[in-house]
Write an enzyme that holds these catalytic residues in place. Structure first.
Site, PDB file in Angstrom:
ATOM      1  N   GLU A   1     -19.379 -12.174  26.123  1.00 22.16           N
ATOM      2  CA  GLU A   1     -20.084 -12.983  27.123  1.00 22.16           C
ATOM      3  C   GLU A   1     -19.422 -14.345  27.185  1.00 22.16           C
ATOM      4  O   GLU A   1     -19.051 -14.915  26.157  1.00 22.16           O
ATOM      5  CB  GLU A   1     -21.562 -13.195  26.738  1.00 22.16           C
ATOM      6  CG  GLU A   1     -22.411 -11.971  26.688  1.00 22.16           C
ATOM      7  CD  GLU A   1     -23.833 -12.305  26.225  1.00 22.16           C
ATOM      8  OE1 GLU A   1     -24.249 -13.484  26.379  1.00 22.16           O
ATOM      9  OE2 GLU A   1     -24.504 -11.409  25.706  1.00 22.16           O
TER      10      GLU A   1
ATOM     11  N   GLU B   1     -24.936 -11.628  18.598  1.00 20.52           N
ATOM     12  CA  GLU B   1     -25.226 -13.024  18.261  1.00 20.52           C
ATOM     13  C   GLU B   1     -26.105 -13.126  17.010  1.00 20.52           C
ATOM     14  O   GLU B   1     -26.993 -13.962  16.910  1.00 20.52           O
ATOM     15  CB  GLU B   1     -25.863 -13.742  19.457  1.00 20.52           C
ATOM     16  CG  GLU B   1     -24.955 -13.749  20.682  1.00 20.52           C
ATOM     17  CD  GLU B   1     -25.539 -14.481  21.885  1.00 20.52           C
ATOM     18  OE1 GLU B   1     -26.638 -15.069  21.739  1.00 20.52           O
ATOM     19  OE2 GLU B   1     -24.898 -14.465  22.954  1.00 20.52           O
TER      20      GLU B   1
END
Length: 400
Positions: free
Chosen positions: A321, A221
């Site tokens: 995710e 991320e």
């Protein structure tokens, strides 16, 4: 679709632009259709970024590459269902991997755990980490699936290895990241980075000794935007981020001699609101084995953009995710969705307790749990989902 670079070197002014190259590729494809030919799809190489990988790592990567190539060729669409387990929050390591079996009678074929933080101490050492490592070891050794680890790493030098310290801190000056990656000067921040990486390396070395390959997903991320609480490595200068990745890769592979790692590069959803374009953060094909994305927004969401954008890297594509199961045959609550058929990600992994609850709450995750866990059951009953555990529908033991 982005045209990803495989090098961090600057593009000469005389080189064609990405837009030009993409236009040429598009025209070439169109000409092939006009001539009645089927355009060739770039196939995924089975060469890992780790020289001389263990036999088990190569077998696992061969499987991922085969799944990706099969979907590209249209010969077979299969997805390994995965489950992240937050050992520091669970009553026992692997609790949510087990919960899937309680609901469906089947287990995920992939389980991911985490090296940190969670213990709120001065080191990452905590019993839950050893339980997590043991759980991952057993799943592979018993032939019940493949395994991975992420690392929610507190900023280098943090006195407390806590969740709060994984984020950017207000006191970090504009050159703090530069000091973290300044291996030439051997700064105190760089030394702290290596100390943190050494903790993960020790655990990964143990798994290598046990013959267990690991999908390792660090520094994820990296493109997460401001109000979304970016990690300390996120929203940094892309060149500095790539240097950080390369330091970690070299330390683990060259300094520590690990041969059991499959490196997963995983940006956040680049929708323009929660995440920006991640392409300049890509470390290079020689440092990455799997390309992935974390997705948490949409209703439910249709990740076609992310799946299509990642295709150009010619790596296995993974949903690292997310909080929603990919299959839900329609009922009075929701319409029919089957991402397994539409976009067969090599691995589709659900984050921790979001299997049952909305992220960060104890409120039921309606998409997954309504109508007696319909989405979970529909997903695990899909014929093209590869499951794990003792009654797996794939011979994971053949990878040992």
């Amino acid at each position: 679709m982005p045209f990803p670079s495989t090098s961090s070197a600057p593009t000469p002014r005389t080189a064609w632009s990405r837009r030009t190259l993409l236009r040429i590729a598009t025209l070439t494809t169109a000409m092939a259709f006009c001539l009645g030919a089927s355009p060739a799809l770039a196939q995924v190489s089975k060469t890992l970024s780790t020289p001389g990988p263990t036999a088990q790592s190569q077998k696992v990567y061969n499987l991922l590459a085969d799944l990706e190539n099969n979907s590209r060729n249209g010969t077979k669409k299969q997805t390994i269902m995965g489950q992240h387990c937050e050992a520091q929050k669970e009553s026992y390591a692997g609790e949510y991997w087990v919960k899937v079996g309680d609901i469906t009678g089947k287990r995920p074929g992939f389980v991911e755990l985490d090296f940190g933080p969670g213990n709120y101490g001065s080191t990452y050492s905590a019993p839950y980490v050893d339980y997590a490592v043991g759980f991952a070891r057993d799943r592979f050794i018993y032939g019940e699936g493949i395994v991975g680890f992420s690392f929610h790493q507190s900023y280098p030098g943090a006195g407390t290895k806590s969740w709060e310290n994984t984020f950017r801190q207000g006191w970090m000056d504009y050159n703090w990241m530069g000091r973290v990656i300044n291996w030439q000067a051997n700064t105190s921040e760089y030394q702290a980075l290596l100390r943190d990486l050494s903790f993960a390396a020790d655990k990964l070395a143990y798994l290598q000794q046990q013959g267990v390959p690991v999908l390792f997903r660090p520094f994820h991320e990296m493109n997460k935007k401001g109000s979304a609480s970016p990690f300390w490595w996120a929203n940094q200068d892309p060149a500095q981020y790539k240097q950080l990745w390369n330091i970690a890769h070299d330390y683990l592979v060259k300094t520590r001699g690990l041969k059991n790692l499959i490196f997963v590069w995983c940006p956040y959803e680049w929708d323009g609101t929660y995440g920006g374009d991640p392409w300049n953060y890509y470390p290079g094909n020689d440092r990455v084995d799997v390309v992935a994305v974390d997705i948490y927004h949409g209703n439910p969401y249709f990740p076609a953009k992310f799946y299509d954008d990642l295709k150009g890297y010619n790596k296995p594509r993974m949903l690292g995710e997310n909080d929603k199961l990919p299959v839900r045959w329609g009922d009075s609550r929701y319409g029919t969705v089957s991402e397994i058929d539409a976009r067969p990600w090599v691995i589709w992994s659900v984050w921790g307790d979001s299997l049952l609850y909305n992220l960060g709450t104890q409120n039921p995750n309606d998409w997954n749990v309504s109508s007696n866990y319909k989405a979970i059951k529909d997903t695990y009953s899909h014929g093209n989902v590869l499951t794990g555990g003792g009654n797996a529908n794939y011979n994971w033991g053949g990878l040992r």
